[in-house]
Design a protein around this motif. Structure first.
Motif, short mmCIF file in Angstrom:
data_model
loop_
_atom_site.label_atom_id
_atom_site.label_comp_id
_atom_site.label_asym_id
_atom_site.label_seq_id
_atom_site.Cartn_x
_atom_site.Cartn_y
_atom_site.Cartn_z
N SER A 1 0.83 -1.02 -0.06
CA SER A 1 0.34 0.26 -0.40
C SER A 1 0.55 1.46 0.32
O SER A 1 0.86 2.38 -0.62
N PHE B 1 -12.40 3.95 -0.36
CA PHE B 1 -12.08 2.73 -0.20
C PHE B 1 -11.99 2.18 1.68
O PHE B 1 -12.40 3.42 2.54
N SER C 1 -5.17 1.35 4.97
CA SER C 1 -5.93 2.42 4.69
C SER C 1 -5.48 3.74 5.71
O SER C 1 -5.61 4.58 4.20
N MET D 1 -3.82 4.11 1.97
CA MET D 1 -4.59 4.21 1.01
C MET D 1 -5.69 5.57 1.29
O MET D 1 -6.09 5.98 0.39
#
Length: 481
Positions: free
Chosen positions: A202, A255, A431, A434
């Protein structure tokens, strides 16, 4: 003739009933439905009565039609846990190992069975896509990771990958048709086990040029295998230019990551769902001291330059500085402490520490880092050892969940009659990175006693099913936005 008249009467009555039900819905909803689907509009003009497709009345109706195959999901989790370099119930699944490659194949197969188009990038991030009716719009994404630190559990990350596939299946079974495409991402190496870099996949998706260059040149594992060598052994990184992995900001409309809480709050409070509002900002430090060493019996205490005691004193200083912040959100951990030569009858001549400290307040966390560095220098002078390294490996900013995503997750929980609370994630997740690409949110589900990163890690089929339903409904809401 009487039978024919009766049939006609029933048909007209049924159509009138449908018309009456439709008239009870908000006018704007019916209008939106007609505008969205020209086929429905044509059929309504022809028949003279309004109709609808399954799962398209609105989110309340969709919520009631969501059905999760909880036993099937549990079975998949058990099957995936068998791809492990540790005996059951432990799971060890390290980046690019044979077991990792087999696990990836297992997930790709599930994506294909769910009717998703599957692709992989240069470092092994895996994408499974369900095309929406307007595929040119930015997609809504979800996903997590399947790599596992040594001797950990079956659920960390895995629930967010297998649960995401089940969420797509749930929506398909309900008859839902997405406008925006829905995409599942299996992230490469969320755990720092092999190369000391967490959220590797990521980070690269978020466009870390520094990491892309470092991975090409200097990163090796404990057996001196380079990242590029390891990636190629697993079928990736044919081209060393890893910038092909980068995604532009706005690549996704949103997301959402489904994850076990990894803490005890939801279970303790008897709640179904955690709606994550922020992810704490982590930083990692490497520290090394060097002394003189010597024989444990022959060198008298006043004449020692003990690198081990310097490390021990710094470990206590980490705890002290974290507590000085007077915030429950500030945490610090000395996760690695190694001594050289590591013999019971030898005074340590070198020591190596790796420290994790994090907070939702970046400035407060950075103050702790500064104090730890000051203590390291003071300890080195006092104990007459050298501070040979004090390196900040990473110092990431915190991430806030997007307000719209939070709203949709909370609405989904309410419509599904599930209790929820707003909460902070103090653990690190993909996350976090993201959020640099798109609006982000996370859904937490309870886990047994808050256990994670250990074999006792567990989330019940019911809790997982609840999480999958909330994820499904949130994806549907965002897809139609």
């Amino acid at each position: 003739m009487e039978s024919l008249e009766s049939t006609r009467f029933c048909s007209v009555a049924l159509l009138l009933l449908i018309s009456l039900l439709w008239s009870q819905l908000p006018t704007s909803l019916a209008q939106q439905e007609n505008e969205r689907n020209p086929t429905i509009r044509t059929m309504e003009d022809f028949s003279g009565y309004p109709i609808h497709e399954p799962g398209q009345f609105g989110s309340i109706s969709l919520a009631s039609s969501l059905s999760v195959d909880a036993p099937g999901l549990q079975k998949q989790i058990e099957e995936l846990s068998s791809f492990s370099d540790a005996p059951s119930p432990s799971v060890t699944r390290v980046l690019y190992t044979d077991k990792d490659v087999l696990a990836r194949s297992y997930v790709k197969n599930l994506m294909t069975l769910a009717g998703l188009s599957v692709r992989e990038d240069a470092v092994g991030n895996i994408f499974g896509k369900w095309d929406g009716s307007e595929p040119s719009l930015p997609a809504v994404a979800t996903g997590s990771h399947i790599d596992a630190i040594p001797y950990s559990g079956k659920y960390d990350g895995v629930v967010g990958v297998l649960g995401a596939i089940e969420a797509i299946n749930v929506l398909k079974r309900s008859g839902f048709k997405p406008k925006r495409s829905l995409e599942i991402i299996l992230f490469t190496s969320e755990e720092p086990t092999r190369f000391g870099i967490s959220c590797l996949g990521s980070r690269l998706l978020a466009g870390s040029k520094e990491l892309a260059e470092t991975l090409k040149t200097t990163v090796v594992d404990g057996q001196n295998v380079s990242f590029i060598e390891a990636a190629r052994s697993a079928g990736y990184a044919e081209d060393e230019d890893l910038s092909s992995v980068f995604l532009k900001k706005g690549s996704y409309f949103a997301f959402i990551e489904l994850h076990i809480e990894q803490g005890p709050i939801l279970e303790d409070e008897g709640l179904d769902i955690g709606v994550v509002t922020a992810i704490a900002a982590p930083a990692s430090l490497k520290v090394e001291f060097e002394g003189n060493g010597g024989h444990a019996g022959a060198v008298l205490m006043p004449y020692r330059n003990d690198a081990g005691l310097a490390a021990a004193e710094l470990a206590l200083a980490v705890e002290k500085h974290v507590l000085e912040s007077e915030s429950i959100d500030t945490v610090g951990t000395v996760g690695i402490l190694e001594l050289h030569p590591g013999a019971i009858n030898s005074i340590p001549s070198k020591s190596h520490l790796e420290i994790d400290t994090r907070d939702i307040d970046e400035g407060r966390r950075n103050t702790v880092i500064k104090k730890i560095e000051e203590s390291a220098n003071t300890i080195a002078r006092k104990r007459k050892v050298k501070l040979t390294e004090f390196k900040i490996v990473n110092q990431d900013p915190p991430a806030l969940s997007d307000k719209l995503v939070i709203k949709k997750m909370a609405e989904a929980s309410t419509e599904l009659n599930l209790s929820h609370k707003m909460m902070i994630s103090r653990a690190y997740h993909d996350s976090l990175f993201m959020a640099r690409i798109s609006p982000m949110g996370m859904i937490f589900i309870p886990c047994y006693k808050g256990y994670s990163h250990k074999p006792e890690e567990y989330s019940s089929p019911e809790d997982m099913a609840n999480g999958v339903k909330v994820l499904s409904l949130t994806l549907a809401k965002l897809s139609l936005d």
